[in-house]
Design an enzyme around this catalytic site. Structure first.
Site, PDB file in Angstrom:
ATOM      1  CE  LYS A 189      -8.951   2.657  12.986  1.00  0.00           C
ATOM      2  NZ  LYS A 189      -8.507   3.906  13.977  1.00  0.00           N
ATOM      3  CB  ALA A 191      -5.029   7.693  12.222  1.00  0.00           C
ATOM      4  CD  GLU A 264      -3.474   3.249  -2.774  1.00  0.00           C
ATOM      5  OE1 GLU A 264      -2.263   3.658  -2.813  1.00  0.00           O
ATOM      6  OE2 GLU A 264      -4.155   3.260  -3.602  1.00  0.00           O
ATOM      7  CG  LEU A 265      -0.484  -1.771   1.837  1.00  0.00           C
ATOM      8  CD1 LEU A 265      -0.249  -3.014   1.873  1.00  0.00           C
ATOM      9  CD2 LEU A 265      -1.388  -1.063   3.090  1.00  0.00           C
ATOM     10  CB  CYS A 298       2.756   6.552   1.478  1.00  0.00           C
ATOM     11  SG  CYS A 298       1.697   7.588   0.550  1.00  0.00           S
ATOM     12  CD  GLU A 395       7.078   4.207   4.645  1.00  0.00           C
ATOM     13  OE1 GLU A 395       6.487   3.090   5.545  1.00  0.00           O
ATOM     14  OE2 GLU A 395       6.116   4.861   3.890  1.00  0.00           O
TER      15      GLU A 395
HETATM   16  P1  NAP Z   1      -0.859   2.244  10.573  1.00  0.00           P
HETATM   17  O1  NAP Z   1      -0.177   2.115  11.835  1.00  0.00           O
HETATM   18  O2  NAP Z   1      -1.080   1.109   9.611  1.00  0.00           O
HETATM   19  O3  NAP Z   1      -2.363   3.032  10.634  1.00  0.00           O
HETATM   20  C1  NAP Z   1      -3.234   3.046   9.747  1.00  0.00           C
HETATM   21  C2  NAP Z   1      -4.683   2.955  10.263  1.00  0.00           C
HETATM   22  O4  NAP Z   1      -4.807   1.565  10.498  1.00  0.00           O
HETATM   23  C3  NAP Z   1      -4.952   3.742  11.381  1.00  0.00           C
HETATM   24  O5  NAP Z   1      -6.412   4.254  11.486  1.00  0.00           O
HETATM   25  C4  NAP Z   1      -4.926   2.760  12.668  1.00  0.00           C
HETATM   26  O6  NAP Z   1      -5.409   2.911  13.831  1.00  0.00           O
HETATM   27  C5  NAP Z   1      -5.551   1.491  11.789  1.00  0.00           C
HETATM   28  N1  NAP Z   1      -4.962   0.304  12.571  1.00  0.00           N
HETATM   29  C6  NAP Z   1      -3.661   0.162  13.054  1.00  0.00           C
HETATM   30  N2  NAP Z   1      -3.993  -1.211  13.612  1.00  0.00           N
HETATM   31  C7  NAP Z   1      -4.999  -1.828  13.195  1.00  0.00           C
HETATM   32  C8  NAP Z   1      -5.702  -2.978  13.195  1.00  0.00           C
HETATM   33  N3  NAP Z   1      -4.984  -4.132  14.100  1.00  0.00           N
HETATM   34  N4  NAP Z   1      -6.874  -3.202  12.860  1.00  0.00           N
HETATM   35  C9  NAP Z   1      -7.702  -2.253  12.166  1.00  0.00           C
HETATM   36  N5  NAP Z   1      -6.949  -1.115  11.923  1.00  0.00           N
HETATM   37  C10 NAP Z   1      -5.663  -0.916  12.323  1.00  0.00           C
HETATM   38  O7  NAP Z   1      -0.199   3.493   9.526  1.00  0.00           O
HETATM   39  P2  NAP Z   1       0.321   4.983  10.161  1.00  0.00           P
HETATM   40  O8  NAP Z   1       1.204   5.068  10.839  1.00  0.00           O
HETATM   41  O9  NAP Z   1      -1.120   5.518  10.659  1.00  0.00           O
HETATM   42  O10 NAP Z   1       0.644   5.501   8.552  1.00  0.00           O
HETATM   43  C11 NAP Z   1       1.811   5.470   8.015  1.00  0.00           C
HETATM   44  C12 NAP Z   1       1.778   4.406   6.907  1.00  0.00           C
HETATM   45  O11 NAP Z   1       0.839   4.639   6.023  1.00  0.00           O
HETATM   46  C13 NAP Z   1       3.237   4.541   6.463  1.00  0.00           C
HETATM   47  O12 NAP Z   1       3.602   3.394   6.084  1.00  0.00           O
HETATM   48  C14 NAP Z   1       2.692   5.343   5.130  1.00  0.00           C
HETATM   49  O13 NAP Z   1       3.666   4.758   3.875  1.00  0.00           O
HETATM   50  C15 NAP Z   1       1.381   4.755   4.794  1.00  0.00           C
HETATM   51  N6  NAP Z   1       0.614   5.606   3.899  1.00  0.00           N
HETATM   52  C16 NAP Z   1       0.381   4.873   2.742  1.00  0.00           C
HETATM   53  C17 NAP Z   1      -0.291   5.759   1.755  1.00  0.00           C
HETATM   54  C18 NAP Z   1      -0.410   5.239   0.359  1.00  0.00           C
HETATM   55  O14 NAP Z   1      -1.506   5.854  -0.318  1.00  0.00           O
HETATM   56  N7  NAP Z   1      -0.098   4.274  -0.107  1.00  0.00           N
HETATM   57  C19 NAP Z   1      -0.631   7.336   2.109  1.00  0.00           C
HETATM   58  C20 NAP Z   1      -0.367   7.661   3.392  1.00  0.00           C
HETATM   59  C21 NAP Z   1       0.150   6.623   4.248  1.00  0.00           C
HETATM   60  P3  NAP Z   1      -5.046   3.586  14.959  1.00  0.00           P
HETATM   61  O15 NAP Z   1      -4.487   4.787  14.577  1.00  0.00           O
HETATM   62  O16 NAP Z   1      -6.214   3.869  15.798  1.00  0.00           O
HETATM   63  O17 NAP Z   1      -4.001   2.805  15.400  1.00  0.00           O
END
Ligand code: NAP
Length: 501
Positions: A189, A191, A264-265, A298, A395
């Protein structure tokens, strides 16, 4: 106001790869109730496509398809699976320009960065195609002469993959490549903001010969898709990249089925500049690490910590260099910094600057929304920053560089470790003993020494503390998708028995 693009600037050339449907069991299909949602260009706010708004029922169908496809896929030889991944990589590179344009339009990053991401995306397929053939078992010395101990490595089964918007292409193959190489099948799935890259990559996977059901990509309602993946006993691993907040929620939802987790957060990367560092190299790396992808990675530096002796020189040089960055739409030539993904991203960057200034920080360059309007934000450098400010604790995920100072190595390490995140850190020093001491003391999963760049497919990417569990990329990355099975073989005759009988 953002300027709409001209009529000629459409995604027409990319059409062979654009999908308005999801891939389930080898078929392109819409949501059961026909609902869709819009995908917009963050540089203009224009709607560029619509994709299915799927939910629980379609997720369960995708899981069933992945389950049904698992026995045949895992029974293929590693060489056969590797051949499919290699063909997929070749197709990605053949369509690199098309994929890069789709990525820039839905995500906003400069085209040069998007091209780089497509190459990085293909690199996971190439790397894990080779790695498929290196999954080996073990023979462990047994405790009796009549027994043997053998360890098998087997695919974990069906995996659920949930990916973020900041690397819409690379995060798909960073998970799908090791999964398929290991013999697993997957439900992915992407984003909500960036589904088009994932769907285009899935179509190329289909063309490369991935059998129906082995790779399924669904778009739609995140909470219901996430819950279905977490609650299904058939899904044996949930591999998630995204925010710590959502990671924590998914981990809790996976507890009842005792699912393996790869998380990976978020990060809060410190960038330490010691007095013996090369200031010019440190500034160039700082620009790369902070402003690449508008500060939305990230591993982006979130906290610059610079020794007192270098602080005035570093901040002046850094601000001057950042003032020369070009802001604009990702597909305009020469652009360094694109838009932020959405209005929330812009508001967060503005809030962090306002909070820092209210507490005494000084804006050296930038400081607010860019005159281009929309979600463009000025590349910003703040000095006089202190650890209590939000820009240091959270962040930012935007083009805001906060620079604080330190006096001693101990203080620098303590400041760097004063975070619940532990993903990446950067260290600038020419003193080898210090480099070792500091690297060993930092509570992170990855350290860049005299470099502002970390991500390569050959190295184990991941964090400690609340930045996650597990590693992606490298030979360690495939281990997430494998289970160990220990085989204790008894009743064998002891060595020498054959010779005497
Ligand atoms: P996010 O809001 O956590 O969303 C990530 C994914 O999770 C999206 O596909 C989102 O879907 C989905 N999601 C959201 N709520 C959910 C739920 N209740 N149940 C299941 N899935 C759900 O993060 P983001 O804003 O896209 O990305 C930014 C974050 O990712 C930052 O904190 C960054 O540091 C982190 N990141 C970490 C890494 C790493 O390797 N450590 C790499 C890249 C990014 P929808 O978009 O459809 O809401």
């Amino acid at each position: 106001m953002k300027t709409p693009r001209s009529d000629t600037d459409t995604l027409e050339d990319e059409e062979p790869l654009l999908q308005d449907a999801c891939l389930v069991d080898g078929e392109w299909r819409g949501a059961d109730d026909g609902r869709t949602f819009a995908v917009t260009d963050p540089a203009t706010g224009e709607v560029i496509a619509s994709v299915p708004l799927m939910s629980t029922g379609e997720t369960e169908a995708a899981i069933r398809a992945a389950e049904a496809a698992l026995p045949a896929w895992s029974a293929r030889t590693a060489k056969e699976r590797a051949a499919v991944l290699s063909r997929w990589a070749a197709l990605l590179l053949e369509h690199r320009e098309r994929l890069a344009r789709i990525l820039t339009r839905e995500q906003g990053k400069p085209l040069a960065e998007a091209r780089g991401e497509i190459a990085y995306t293909a690199s996971f397929l190439t790397f894990f195609a080779a790695e498929a053939e290196r999954v080996r078992g073990e023979v462990i010395p047994a405790s009796t002469r009549e027994s043997r101990i053998v360890v098998l490595r087997q695919p974990i089964g069906v995996v659920g993959c949930v990916t973020p918007w900041n690397f819409p292409a690379a995060m798909i193959t960073r998970k799908a490549a090791p999964a398929l190489a290991a013999g697993c099948t997957a439900v992915v799935k992407p984003a909500e903001q960036t589904p088009l890259s994932a769907l285009a990559i899935a179509e190329l996977g289909r063309q490369a010969g991935i059998p129906p059901g082995v790779l399924n990509v669904i778009t739609g309602d995140a909470p219901s898709i996430g819950r279905a993946l977490c609650e299904s006993p058939a899904v044996r691993l949930l591999s998630f990249t995204g925010s710590t907040e959502v990671g924590r929620l998914l981990a809790a939802q996976c507890a009842p089925t005792v699912k393996k987790l790869s998380l990976e957060l978020g990060g809060n990367a410190p960038f330490l500049v010691f007095p013996d560092a090369d200031p010019e190299a440190a500034v160039e790396a700082a620009v790369l690490s902070k402003f690449r992808h508008s500060g939305q990675t990230c591993v982006c530096t979130n906290r610059f910590l610079v020794h007192d002796d270098l602080y005035p020189e570093f901040t002046e040089r850094f601000a001057e260099r950042v003032g020369r960055l070009t802001v604009g739409s990702g597909d305009e030539p020469g652009v360094d910094v694109g838009p932020l993904i959405d209005a929330d991203g812009l508001a967060k960057a503005a809030d962090h600057v306002a909070d820092a200034v209210a507490q005494g920080a000084e804006v050296m360059v930038g400081g607010g929304p860019h005159r281009a309007g929309g979600t463009f934000f000025e590349p910003t450098v703040l000095r006089g920053v202190t650890p209590a400010m939000r820009v240091m604790r959270e962040e930012t995920f935007g083009p805001v560089a906060a620079v604080a100072s330190f006096h001693t190595e101990r203080e620098a390490v303590d400041l760097a470790n004063d975070s619940r995140s532990g993903l990446a850190a950067y260290v600038f020093t020419r003193d080898l003993a210090r480099a070792w001491r500091v690297t060993e003391a930092l509570e992170v999963g990855m350290v860049g020494l005299n470099t502002g760049f970390l991500s390569v497919e050959t190295a184990p990417f991941g964090g400690v503390k609340e930045s996650g569990l597990g590693r992606e990329g490298s030979h360690h990355g495939i281990e997430e998708f494998l289970e160990l099975k220990f085989w204790h073989i008894g009743g064998l005759s002891s060595p020498g028995a054959a010779a005497t009988s």
